[in-house]
Every structure is written in structure tokens, then in C-alpha cells.
Scaffold this motif. Structure first.
Motif, PDB file in Angstrom:
ATOM      1  N   LEU C 243       0.869  -1.177   0.000  1.00  0.00           N
ATOM      2  CA  LEU C 243       0.000   0.000   0.000  1.00  0.00           C
ATOM      3  C   LEU C 243       0.901   1.220   0.000  1.00  0.00           C
ATOM      4  O   LEU C 243       1.911   1.238   0.716  1.00  0.00           O
ATOM      5  CB  LEU C 243      -0.885  -0.025   1.246  1.00  0.00           C
ATOM      6  CG  LEU C 243      -1.806   1.164   1.497  1.00  0.00           C
ATOM      7  CD1 LEU C 243      -2.889   1.270   0.430  1.00  0.00           C
ATOM      8  CD2 LEU C 243      -2.454   1.042   2.877  1.00  0.00           C
ATOM      9  N   ASN C 245       1.119   5.725  -0.175  1.00  0.00           N
ATOM     10  CA  ASN C 245       0.511   7.069  -0.162  1.00  0.00           C
ATOM     11  C   ASN C 245       1.362   7.960  -1.049  1.00  0.00           C
ATOM     12  O   ASN C 245       2.543   8.154  -0.769  1.00  0.00           O
ATOM     13  CB  ASN C 245       0.540   7.687   1.244  1.00  0.00           C
ATOM     14  CG  ASN C 245      -0.137   6.890   2.344  1.00  0.00           C
ATOM     15  OD1 ASN C 245       0.250   6.983   3.502  1.00  0.00           O
ATOM     16  ND2 ASN C 245      -1.137   6.108   2.007  1.00  0.00           N
ATOM     17  N   PRO C 285     -13.151   5.940   0.784  1.00  0.00           N
ATOM     18  CA  PRO C 285     -11.798   6.358   1.177  1.00  0.00           C
ATOM     19  C   PRO C 285     -11.054   5.303   2.002  1.00  0.00           C
ATOM     20  O   PRO C 285      -9.839   5.396   2.151  1.00  0.00           O
ATOM     21  CB  PRO C 285     -12.044   7.620   2.021  1.00  0.00           C
ATOM     22  CG  PRO C 285     -13.434   7.498   2.507  1.00  0.00           C
ATOM     23  CD  PRO C 285     -14.189   6.758   1.432  1.00  0.00           C
ATOM     24  N   GLU C 286     -11.775   4.316   2.537  1.00  0.00           N
ATOM     25  CA  GLU C 286     -11.098   3.279   3.340  1.00  0.00           C
ATOM     26  C   GLU C 286     -10.451   2.203   2.465  1.00  0.00           C
ATOM     27  O   GLU C 286      -9.809   1.291   2.985  1.00  0.00           O
ATOM     28  CB  GLU C 286     -12.084   2.630   4.307  1.00  0.00           C
ATOM     29  CG  GLU C 286     -12.650   3.619   5.314  1.00  0.00           C
ATOM     30  CD  GLU C 286     -13.145   2.951   6.574  1.00  0.00           C
ATOM     31  OE1 GLU C 286     -13.313   1.720   6.584  1.00  0.00           O
ATOM     32  OE2 GLU C 286     -13.363   3.684   7.563  1.00  0.00           O
ATOM     33  N   ARG C 287     -10.628   2.276   1.178  1.00  0.00           N
ATOM     34  CA  ARG C 287     -10.019   1.308   0.264  1.00  0.00           C
ATOM     35  C   ARG C 287      -9.029   2.013  -0.626  1.00  0.00           C
ATOM     36  O   ARG C 287      -9.133   3.221  -0.799  1.00  0.00           O
ATOM     37  CB  ARG C 287     -11.130   0.664  -0.599  1.00  0.00           C
ATOM     38  CG  ARG C 287     -12.234   0.052   0.219  1.00  0.00           C
ATOM     39  CD  ARG C 287     -11.833  -1.189   0.959  1.00  0.00           C
ATOM     40  NE  ARG C 287     -11.784  -2.334   0.068  1.00  0.00           N
ATOM     41  CZ  ARG C 287     -12.843  -3.119  -0.218  1.00  0.00           C
ATOM     42  NH1 ARG C 287     -14.013  -2.875   0.334  1.00  0.00           N
ATOM     43  NH2 ARG C 287     -12.698  -4.146  -1.028  1.00  0.00           N
ATOM     44  N   PRO C 288      -8.067   1.322  -1.212  1.00  0.00           N
ATOM     45  CA  PRO C 288      -7.861  -0.125  -1.132  1.00  0.00           C
ATOM     46  C   PRO C 288      -7.197  -0.534   0.179  1.00  0.00           C
ATOM     47  O   PRO C 288      -6.484   0.249   0.809  1.00  0.00           O
ATOM     48  CB  PRO C 288      -6.920  -0.394  -2.301  1.00  0.00           C
ATOM     49  CG  PRO C 288      -6.123   0.869  -2.426  1.00  0.00           C
ATOM     50  CD  PRO C 288      -7.084   1.979  -2.089  1.00  0.00           C
ATOM     51  N   GLN C 289      -7.439  -1.785   0.565  1.00  0.00           N
ATOM     52  CA  GLN C 289      -6.792  -2.393   1.718  1.00  0.00           C
ATOM     53  C   GLN C 289      -6.069  -3.660   1.244  1.00  0.00           C
ATOM     54  O   GLN C 289      -6.619  -4.419   0.449  1.00  0.00           O
ATOM     55  CB  GLN C 289      -7.819  -2.776   2.779  1.00  0.00           C
ATOM     56  CG  GLN C 289      -8.515  -1.578   3.406  1.00  0.00           C
ATOM     57  CD  GLN C 289      -9.611  -1.967   4.388  1.00  0.00           C
ATOM     58  OE1 GLN C 289      -9.686  -3.124   4.804  1.00  0.00           O
ATOM     59  NE2 GLN C 289     -10.450  -1.017   4.728  1.00  0.00           N
ATOM     60  N   PRO C 290      -4.878  -3.934   1.810  1.00  0.00           N
ATOM     61  CA  PRO C 290      -4.114  -5.073   1.304  1.00  0.00           C
ATOM     62  C   PRO C 290      -4.890  -6.390   1.279  1.00  0.00           C
ATOM     63  O   PRO C 290      -4.960  -7.056   0.252  1.00  0.00           O
ATOM     64  CB  PRO C 290      -2.913  -5.135   2.263  1.00  0.00           C
ATOM     65  CG  PRO C 290      -2.710  -3.715   2.690  1.00  0.00           C
ATOM     66  CD  PRO C 290      -4.105  -3.132   2.789  1.00  0.00           C
ATOM     67  N   ARG C 291      -5.485  -6.773   2.404  1.00  0.00           N
ATOM     68  CA  ARG C 291      -6.098  -8.104   2.432  1.00  0.00           C
ATOM     69  C   ARG C 291      -7.354  -8.178   1.579  1.00  0.00           C
ATOM     70  O   ARG C 291      -7.664  -9.216   1.006  1.00  0.00           O
ATOM     71  CB  ARG C 291      -6.439  -8.503   3.866  1.00  0.00           C
ATOM     72  CG  ARG C 291      -6.665 -10.011   3.993  1.00  0.00           C
ATOM     73  CD  ARG C 291      -7.028 -10.411   5.407  1.00  0.00           C
ATOM     74  NE  ARG C 291      -8.374 -10.024   5.736  1.00  0.00           N
ATOM     75  CZ  ARG C 291      -8.733  -9.311   6.795  1.00  0.00           C
ATOM     76  NH1 ARG C 291      -7.824  -8.902   7.646  1.00  0.00           N
ATOM     77  NH2 ARG C 291      -9.992  -9.004   7.012  1.00  0.00           N
ATOM     78  N   MET C 292      -8.073  -7.086   1.492  1.00  0.00           N
ATOM     79  CA  MET C 292      -9.325  -7.101   0.749  1.00  0.00           C
ATOM     80  C   MET C 292      -9.110  -6.986  -0.755  1.00  0.00           C
ATOM     81  O   MET C 292      -9.910  -7.499  -1.533  1.00  0.00           O
ATOM     82  CB  MET C 292     -10.199  -5.926   1.207  1.00  0.00           C
ATOM     83  CG  MET C 292     -10.579  -5.952   2.672  1.00  0.00           C
ATOM     84  SD  MET C 292     -11.616  -7.365   3.105  1.00  0.00           S
ATOM     85  CE  MET C 292     -13.218  -6.777   2.484  1.00  0.00           C
ATOM     86  N   ARG C 294      -5.875  -7.096  -2.686  1.00  0.00           N
ATOM     87  CA  ARG C 294      -4.652  -7.492  -3.387  1.00  0.00           C
ATOM     88  C   ARG C 294      -4.907  -8.492  -4.509  1.00  0.00           C
ATOM     89  O   ARG C 294      -4.115  -8.591  -5.435  1.00  0.00           O
ATOM     90  CB  ARG C 294      -3.621  -8.045  -2.384  1.00  0.00           C
ATOM     91  CG  ARG C 294      -4.060  -9.270  -1.625  1.00  0.00           C
ATOM     92  CD  ARG C 294      -3.163  -9.511  -0.393  1.00  0.00           C
ATOM     93  NE  ARG C 294      -3.696 -10.574   0.449  1.00  0.00           N
ATOM     94  CZ  ARG C 294      -3.433 -10.729   1.741  1.00  0.00           C
ATOM     95  NH1 ARG C 294      -2.635  -9.886   2.370  1.00  0.00           N
ATOM     96  NH2 ARG C 294      -3.952 -11.709   2.429  1.00  0.00           N
ATOM     97  N   GLN C 308      -7.540  13.003  -3.545  1.00  0.00           N
ATOM     98  CA  GLN C 308      -7.912  14.325  -3.037  1.00  0.00           C
ATOM     99  C   GLN C 308      -6.963  15.383  -3.581  1.00  0.00           C
ATOM    100  O   GLN C 308      -5.793  15.107  -3.827  1.00  0.00           O
ATOM    101  CB  GLN C 308      -7.806  14.352  -1.507  1.00  0.00           C
ATOM    102  CG  GLN C 308      -8.796  13.476  -0.783  1.00  0.00           C
ATOM    103  CD  GLN C 308      -8.602  13.581   0.724  1.00  0.00           C
ATOM    104  OE1 GLN C 308      -8.859  14.609   1.339  1.00  0.00           O
ATOM    105  NE2 GLN C 308      -8.115  12.512   1.308  1.00  0.00           N
ATOM    106  N   ASN C 317      -3.911   7.034  -2.643  1.00  0.00           N
ATOM    107  CA  ASN C 317      -3.320   5.794  -2.151  1.00  0.00           C
ATOM    108  C   ASN C 317      -3.402   4.742  -3.251  1.00  0.00           C
ATOM    109  O   ASN C 317      -4.363   4.734  -4.027  1.00  0.00           O
ATOM    110  CB  ASN C 317      -4.086   5.305  -0.919  1.00  0.00           C
ATOM    111  CG  ASN C 317      -4.197   6.388   0.131  1.00  0.00           C
ATOM    112  OD1 ASN C 317      -3.201   7.034   0.441  1.00  0.00           O
ATOM    113  ND2 ASN C 317      -5.392   6.627   0.649  1.00  0.00           N
TER     114      ASN C 317
END
Lengths: 344, 344, 344, 344
Positions: C243, C245, C285-292, C294, C308, C317
Motif C-alpha cells: 500500500l 501514499n 476512502p477506506e479502500r484499497p486495503q491489502p487483504r481485501m 490485493r 484528493q 493511495n
């Protein structure tokens, strides 16, 4: 009284714990550090990759690391703590003992040898006198004393407390922290979001060491306890602290309160590193937990919880800090017992 | 043949697994989703915070969530899967069964009721005929069938395989994943670098459900197996997959190969969600591991490893995916058995 | 058309991913596996400790591992994928290329060499023709093509999409998974309940490779992009998926929707391993997440979120699977481009 | 001198840290604990689920929890520490201040209000005199003082040290521990093997609070610093300790040693809870790490590492304990400044 001590294998994970525990010790003065050839001759702060969460004691940081041979260690050091790999320790510890050093060792070699005391000061301090047998047989001026494996030591105090009710059998399952395998023993890819239901040799250690520890010493030999012990050992994603579930068959039929009281009241010893109370028993069934409870009694107390009756006796959970009470702290405590009993 | 099915409690963690497992199912057509009042009337994609690692099936995303009452569910739905909280399910499931619906439920209420079948298709399919007793006694047109708790179901297939050698006693210790407590059941601060040696009610479930599951049904009632079961349940920092250590006393004295063979050869069933082989036995003592093995057989296979003889029988480790084989998948498989046996 | 391929360094973590990705590949037929001398001559299932979460393909399990030398690889193998340690690859890859093999390499050596194409098929496929320069200069029949580092490749597609607005500067911070260091690269004691704000050499790779990748190739040489890139790289307790930024200064002043659209509409390529859509942009805004996220696009899609505006351009991100899109998958995709462009 | 203090919101995670930090404090005597209505009237040990890793101080365990109203708190309490949810604090803190209490608050409401001092004693102690403006405008006898958010406070000391070189711009990325969200704020299923690239409101706090903190107070108002700040905030699977990567544009062009020296030499304050040295700068690029370094200076020191030059200034990493220096410890330190400056 001050005793000059050394650490064999001072750069590893348990070696670092020894240094931490000996810092400010009332009796022991750290005078020698040994490690492998690569490290010999270098200042400790360079030779060791320090990973304990308190800083290296300032004087230790500058000590020169020595080779792990009797010649390299000053003669005025009397007591050695050993956390060498057992494959190395098996020869080296004998060399030092022959040379007159008293060794309190955490290494797994020789724990079951007939003339080597395997000791927890609160449990079987009388076994220490196996040293006399050992010296007779081996012709040593020094001595070799062992503490048990970290997973064994966690369950022994509550079992010792229960033995007044006649232990016939123990089934025990462990949830062990990664530090038990040393700093590099468990990779992150092995253990994140995972558990490993096997730790090589660990089940045997629990099944045999426990019976020697709770055995009877008649001045000449230890007769092992005749309980049956079956262990299943698991690695989980926890840093420090081994948690264990024990199922114990008893000859008598105590109620839960009697069991808890027997544990709470089990006597401690009056040695510098011993906790005030050996066993803390929680009423809250969610305790003990590794992260919350591993540092009770400066990491030297045994925690118990979930005491319940079963059809055959009792079940309970127990916890100890595996690198303090289960390794370096166990050896230091044995060192204190050696002093107390006049072996130094 | 197609059966129209609904899910009671469709927005929760197990509800989401139901949706995932029913997507593309050869027999079941998903026709109704219910949830709490707050969610009723909203499209599913809004009502549920979707957390499964495959996307919401497109048609399900737009389905309108209904209230969890018989009136709100269309009459042409015949089979309901339930993952309601047991405190809710205890009344609601009866309402639906009275109204003629057949319910395959994962909720823990009524699992031990004398006239409620507690079923694993590969283990005790004959128990399903308790439905006749249930209908006689309760005057229902519908029916209520239960699957066991996730920690129970993990050990039952290997125990069923071992029962040919006469199981007398089981001591079992669990290492359970956080998903077993639902999405918010275990906080990160509770479990990172930690383990919790207690899961409320879990030990009782393992100790009782196992004896009903392996009991005998004579057409009128189930006589529970007379083995003694003692369980200790632990939560560890693993996402999915319950790992268990079992110590089993046997009347006979099989060797390790006979035990492993009995497990490997234990017959499966020919139902859409059943794995080809019910039990996979590893020779590698380090397996099964939750992250590596939980998805074997699409999460429906039971994995076993570490089979060893003990003084009283055998010990082994077992693993199952707790929200597939241990929850939603178990209910779907029971639904398939209901169809196979003509209850729909 | 079928191309016979081999894997140099087939037993490691990336090597195992190659095998997984090549299993069932429409064009590539796996015909040779090489590893270090210790493994040569042994069946693959013995030589490799298989850790991928799908089983070893049956035919691969029995393949004999070869030495990593041109002599040991059959002549009818045309394309080699390399995941050798860069210290080994630096010589070995040249040996193979000199001997006529085309190599699609994930190893970090030579990525910045003037005559070695560093390629992502969706981004700079024209750079592949550096092979002509390379062959002229080195007199090779074969060729050496590189894909970028896993942390670089994660941010390049969104940056390529943004470059229509004139990228002037990038500050980027990474949260990288432990698998990026190989199976034993990060110990559990280093990373549980922790993060490490340094990955040796990683910042340099991001700062240089990115400018070469987004540079212009005029048929003779690549002129690097003149943007300033500053990177800070961190290891966190995540298994797979990097992930990042990114803070990007732009010459133009697009609004957030224009930025998101530029990313969503960035064209992909029509190659077997390419995802349908190169960049998936989340509104949540809470995504992407590694486990969800990838594994989106079989691990080959780039995910973006949190777009943004800032005072100087935009921040966002991004996430990619580091051992699929960031390593083995990147090399396979380059292999497909080599076939497409007639280099095989 | 002894000051009687109270804690508003004493049962939560930060409330428990207040109790831990106030235990044995040389100046502050804990005299009142408040919480929500459910807890009022109960002994603290019952009202709070204690989760800090040191035991509840004995006298605190038996204190009766009060309602969070001025009437319920004894008049002889002068100073209140607040860790109320900001939605509650926004009204309650004003009620207490109007009633004459001085409040040192960690709650996020009113931090940017023109007449509320936002203070770190080592950074901007002069801002405390905004209390005079506040009292004039609001007609209060009491006062309300705020400390910044945990993610802001981590980077402010190194930025303050750098401002001698003229800070023009900051891009900052955070790796934040789960404890920042409170005990139940992040579920285990959200964060194991994962990271979340968003924390609601956090980026705004860092971008605004930082400019107020480094602003100039002329006796009447604070003029914010004119630097541009852009933040990206991430949650990672770490228990305590926020790690941040900062990229800072400077007007001057100091070399790395000048930057590190400016940080090391930045003056601290002589208050009981302040660390001897405000900023510890590591040469080892792998430090600071959350688990290894969060407790430096009893959790009150700021750690910096990885200082490097960039094209526009410098980049570095920083770390602070988010519930000590970043929350309860920050409020206690502000309380000590209030005493020192005669506001009590």
C-alpha cells in the motif's frame, strides 16, 4: 557477598535476557561474556544485535566478548550461565565443569542425565544435591545444573501444587510465543494469520522433564513421577508468554476451591529473583493472557486461571514468560539457589 | 430441480458467507434475504457492510432486505438458512417452522432439544428423521434442523472415524480464529500479540453436541454417546480456521497407521457442497495450519495431522474453516441433505 | 502457438509464484526449472519447500531441478523467467543471454542499464525495442528484459495516468508486506506489533526506476522523466500487498473527478495475464486495503483510492499485489509482450 | 505543593492512561473520577474494564465514579483532565470552565477555536496566555486548554526544530497504532494481515493543528504558520506508537548533520512529566520502530530517524507513543505547565 558470573552465549536472545536480568542484581556481578568466534574480541554492543526493549547497560556495552572456552574466561569467575545451542553446549559445558566452573544452564542437553540436577528452586531444591553424585562420578570440581524447558516450567508449579491430590495423568496443549524459537526461529510469513501445530522435540521435553522434576530424590538418584503425560505443542503469533491448557486426572476428588487454594498457597522461596507468590490464580476465566500477564512478578510468576472440575479431575490454564521464568530467569534463580546452598 | 431459499440474518458475517456459498449453487435459488428492522426495505448492498473477499453477487446487491417474520417472506420460498443471533432465533425459528418453512440453522439455540436433529451429513444423516418426531410433537408443517458449533464440527469427523476403536474419552484444546466471534466480536487491542483462554459457552457446546452427534437414533430418540469430553477453548490472532489438539482414549489399541487409514477412508457423501474426501490426513507433523489449509475442499474438508499414539490411545490435530464447514457451509450441506432425503 | 519456458531460481518465493501463474497458461509451457547446486538433480517437490496456498501442479512436482547454467537447460527452451538473487543474476543472466536465451527477469540488477529495457506492458511497451540496441552493443542473440521493483510498479500506473497533467514531483510513502523480503526475510519477532521504517535500497529503486519507466525512448536511448521523486519505505505486519501514499505535484490543476477518470480510463493491454481494467479507483476512502484488494484482477490490477486535491496537485493511495503484479506476474506479462512483439 | 485533580471520562482507554500516569505524580493528587451515567455510583474497579498492563492503583480501585457534571465534582478539585468523546466534551467542558474549573483536555473539540490555547509545553508554552483572552471573552473563572491530536504531536517537535531553516511545506504519511481508535475502535477482522488507508478527520487535524501550534501568539491572537501541510493517515496492525514519514521543504539548505543536530539540541522543559531530552535522533536507519521505541522517556520522548536530504529539503521518520505523549501524557504535561505558569 558478591559472586562474579559470566554468560556463555551472550549475544543471542536468551543471552540478552541474562544481561537484562543481571543488571543491578544484588549478588551477581557480570564479569565475562562469551560468544562464537566471529564475535570474540569485539565490544558487546557491536557483537550483539540488541533487541531487548530496555537499553544495553552502559558497562556491558563496552565489555569485550570472549571465546567460549575455559581458557578465555577469567579464573575469578565462579558461576556461568549458559544459553548456548544444545549442540554446542553438550561439549562445552563439560569442558567448563571439568575446569572447575559451576554452570547454571538453560540449554536442553543433559537435562535427563541421571547425575545432572534439573531444578526449579520452588519445586525440587533438594535435587540440587545430585551435584554430589555428579562430582563423584565425573571427578569434576565444577558442576552442571539445568533448568527445564520453557513449556515444561509453565505447568510444573500448578502440577506440584496439585500433587497432594495424587496426579495420575496429564494431557496438556500449549500456545507458545515466537520468542521461544529465538530471534530468527519463526519467520513472519510462517506465523502471521496462522498457527503451527508442531515444535520439534517440545512434546518429548514436556513429557519427560515434568516427571523428573516431580520425582523423588533419595540422595543417590531421582525416581521419576509415575504420572502419564501427553503434550501437544503449538506456535501462535504471540511475542512472549506461553499459555497452556492442562487436563489433570487426580486420585482424590478435590473441589475447585481446594484446587485453587492449593495453588495460591503453594510456597515460594526467599531468593532475589523469586516472586513473592509463586502462583497467581485468577477468578476471571478470560485470564491469564500472554500480553496482559506475562510480566507479573517481573516475569517470574506463574499465572493460572479457568480452574474447573472434569470427570477425572481438573482442567486449568497456565502462563509463564518463556524467556524470563522459562529461560534466563530460571537459570539465574538456580544460580541463586546454588549460592544459598553453598555450592559457590 | 431448483429450490427457492432464503437467509434469515443475511447481513452478518455468516449471512455473507451464505450468500457467497449460494452464488452459483446448482440446486438452491436465493429468493429472500431478511435482517433486523433497521435494514428492512433497503437494498442489500446498502444494508450490509460487505466484508467477504469476493464481490457481492450482482443480483444479490440489489435485492431488498425483508423483515425477519414469516409474513415478510414469500410463500414460494421453501427452505430457510438461519444465522440469527440465538437470542433472536429461539422464537423466530419456531414461528417460521410453524408456518411451514423448513429451516437449516446455524444458530446455537435448540441444538440439544430432544426432537431437533443436530446433523452433519457425512456423520449422522439418519438423525434427520427426528423431523418426524418433531412434527408429531409440535404439530409443525415445517421443520427445524441444526448443525453443530464450529469448534465441535472440526473434531467430529476424525472422532467418528476413530469410534470403530471405541472412544472412551476426549480431552480437546482449541486455537480458534477471530471470525468465529463475528465481525466485531474480538477487538484488535484484545488479540494482537495475545491469546484469550476462554470463549463463553464454547466448552459446553463441544462437550455436549459431540455426544449427541455421535449418538444412536432408534427412530424415536437419540441416545448420546457415553464418552467423556473435556474441552478448553482459546482465541488466537488468526482470521479463519479453527485448529484443535485432541487426546483420545480408545478401548482398542490401533497403531498410528490404522488410525490414519480409518480417517482417510472415512466415507463422504454425494452432495453438491461436500468435499470429495471428508478427511485429509497429513504426514507432515507441521500441518494442518490455519492459513495454509483452511480452504481445502472449498473450505469443507477436515484436515488432520500429528497422529501419534499415547499411553491411552491417540493424539492428533485437526482443522476446519470455521465460517464455511463450521457455519454457513454446514447449514447449506444440511439443506442439501434435506432435499436428498425428500423433506422439501 | 506454444512457447517453451524455464524458471531460473524456481524454488524461492517468487519462483513458486511463477509456477503457480504458469500453471494452465495459454501460451507458455513450463519445460525447465533451475535452482542452486544443492537442489539440482532432485525432484521439484523435494527441492522446494512449497508455501503457496494452492498445491504444486502435479507435473511440476516431479520435474527434476537443473543447475542454473546454460548447459543444463534444454536448447528448445526459448524464454526464461528469472527470480535469482541479484548478486547471482548479474552474471548468470548475461551467460544465458549470450547463449541465445531471452530472459524476462524480476531480479534487480541491470534495471537501470542504458541498454536494458525496464518495461511494464501497459505503460512503456515501446521501450522493449531497446533490445535492438542491446543486441547491437552486446552481440547477443538472446535478450534481457527487466520489470521494476514491486514498490515502484505499484505507483507507476496511476502516475502514468496523471502525467497528462504534468507531473513535477512525487513524495511517496510505502506500507510494504513481509513477502516482499522473501520467505525468511522478516522474522516474526521483528514485525509483530511493529513496523520498520527502512528497506535497504528500496527508496533508491523507487526514485530512479520510476523516472526511467516514464521516460521517452527515441529508438536509441531512454531519456528519464524529469520529475523529482522522494520515497520513504516501511515494512508492516501484512503478508501480501504493498500500500502506498503518494503526494503528486502537477503542472495543471485538474479536479478530483478528472484525476479519477484519467486513472479509470487509462488503457490496458490485450495480453493473457493483463487485467481487463488496469486501474480500479475506489470512491470509498477506506479502500484499497491489502487483504481485501490485493487479489483483484488475479493479483494483476492496480487499486487506487483516497484521491484528493492538495495545494500543489493531488494525493492518493495505491495498492498492488507485490509478488504477483510486483514480481512473478510482472515478468510473465513482459514475457507475453515479448511474444506479441515478435521477439520469440 | 499539591493540586487536587479529577478525570472526566475516566473509564475509557485514555482515562485509564491518565490514572496510570497520575499514580505517584509529585504534584497532582487524584481526587475525582467521572464517567457516563451507567458507571456513576459504582467503584472504579467495577465501572472500568481495566486493560492497562500495570494493575489498578489500590486506592483508585475503590474510588466511587461520579457523574460528569460540575455539581458531582467536589469544589476543592481545581484541575480536570478530560478524555471525553468530543461530542460530549463540546458542552460539558464549557460547563466546567464556566463553573471555575481549569481543564486540560485531550478531546478534539475546540482545538482550533481562536481563544483556546492548543499547547505543547516544549513548543509553544507562550500560547497558554490565550487563557486571558478566553476569560475576557467568555467571562469564565476557569479555563480550557487543549493538547493536539496524537498524529499531530508526533511530528511537531522535529518540525519545530527544523523551522529555523524555514519550513515551507510538509507532506506526511502516518502508520498509526490501533489504540488510537480506543479499545473497541478497530476490530481484529479489520486489521490482521491488513492496513486501512483512512482515519476519519485525522488528515484535517494534522493539516490544521500543526499550523496553529507553530504559529505566533502576539498576546491577542495566534497567527498560524503559513506552511502547506498535506497528510495521509493509515491504520496498521500495531498496538501502540504512531510512526510517521515526513517530507519537508525548507527555505534554507542545511545538511543532514545540521538537521539532526537541530533536533537533538532542541530544548526540553523542566516539568515532572517531560523527558530529559525532547527528541532522540537515531543514526540507525531502521529506527525508530513502534514496539522498540515507544516507551523511551516513559513514553514522552519523540524519536526521529532516517534523516536524509531531498531535492527540496529533508525527509525523516518520527515516532511517539500515541496514548502517552499523544494523549494522556500530553494533557498531564499541559497541567504541569498550567501550575508552573500560575494558572492554578
Amino acid at each position: 557477598m558478591s559472586v562474579r558470573v559470566g554468560i556463555l552465549g551472550a549475544t543471542g536472545a536468551v543471552g540478552q535476557r541474562f544481561i537484562q536480568l543481571l543488571d543491578g542484581h544484588p549478588t551477581f556481578e557480570l564479569a565475562a561474556l562469551t560468544a562464537s568466534e566471529d564475535s570474540a574480541g569485539r565490544p558487546y554492543r557491536e557483537a550483539a544485535k540488541w533487541r531487548v526493549d530496555s537499553p544495553i547497560p552502559v558497562d556491558v556495552a563496552e565489555m569485550t566478548v570472549r571465546e567460549t572456552t575455559p581458557e578465555a574466561v577469567p579464573d575469578d569467575v565462579d558461576l556461568l550461565f549458559s544459553s548456548l545451542p544444545s549442540s554446542v553446549a553438550v561439549d562445552v559445558e563439560e569442558d567448563f565443569a571439568r575446569d572447575g566452573y559451576v554452570i547454571s544452564s538453560n540449554s536442553s542437553n543433559d537435562r535427563l542425565a541421571e547425575d545432572v540436577p534439573l531444578t526449579i528452586p520452588e519445586i525440587n531444591p533438594d535435587h540440587l544435591d545430585l551435584i554430589e553424585v555428579q562430582r563423584d562420578e565425573r571427578g569434576w570440581d565444577g558442576a552442571l545444573v539445568k533448568n527445564p524447558n520453557c513449556s515444561t516450567i509453565t505447568m510444573i508449579p500448578p502440577l506440584a501444587a496439585l500433587d497432594r491430590f495424587g496426579i495420575e495423568r496429564v494431557d496438556v496443549s500449549t500456545l507458545q510465543a515466537v520468542s521461544g524459537a529465538g530471534y530468527s526461529g519463526v519467520t513472519s510469513m510462517e506465523i502471521i494469520d496462522n498457527a503451527i501445530p508442531h515444535i520439534g522435540g517440545e512434546e518429548d521435553k514436556m513429557e519427560t522433564e515434568s516427571r523428573k522434576l516431580l520425582g523423588d530424590f533419595d540422595g543417590a538418584a531421582v525416581t521419576w513421577h509415575d504420572m502419564d503425560v501427553a503434550a501437544s505443542c503449538n506456535r501462535i503469533p504471540t511475542l512472549d508468554g506461553h499459555l497452556e491448557n492442562a487436563f489433570v486426572d487426580l486420585a482424590d476428588d478435590p473441589d475447585v476451591d481446594e484446587v485453587a487454594d492449593a495453588m495460591r498457597e503453594f510456597p515460594g522461596v526467599d531468593l532475589p529473583s523469586a516472586p513473592n507468590q509463586l502462583i497467581h490464580v485468577f477468578d476471571d476465566p478470560e485470564r491469564p493472557q500472554p500480553r496482559m500477564d506475562r510480566m507479573r512478578g517481573q516475569g517470574m510468576q506463574i499465572c493460572v486461571g479457568g480452574v474447573q472440575s472434569t470427570d477425572h479431575g481438573v482442567k486449568f490454564n497456565c502462563l509463564a514468560h518463556n524467556t524470563v521464568r522459562g529461560a534466563a530467569g530460571a537459570s539465574v534463580l538456580n544460580g541463586e539457589l546454588l549460592v544459598e546452598n553453598g555450592y559457590l
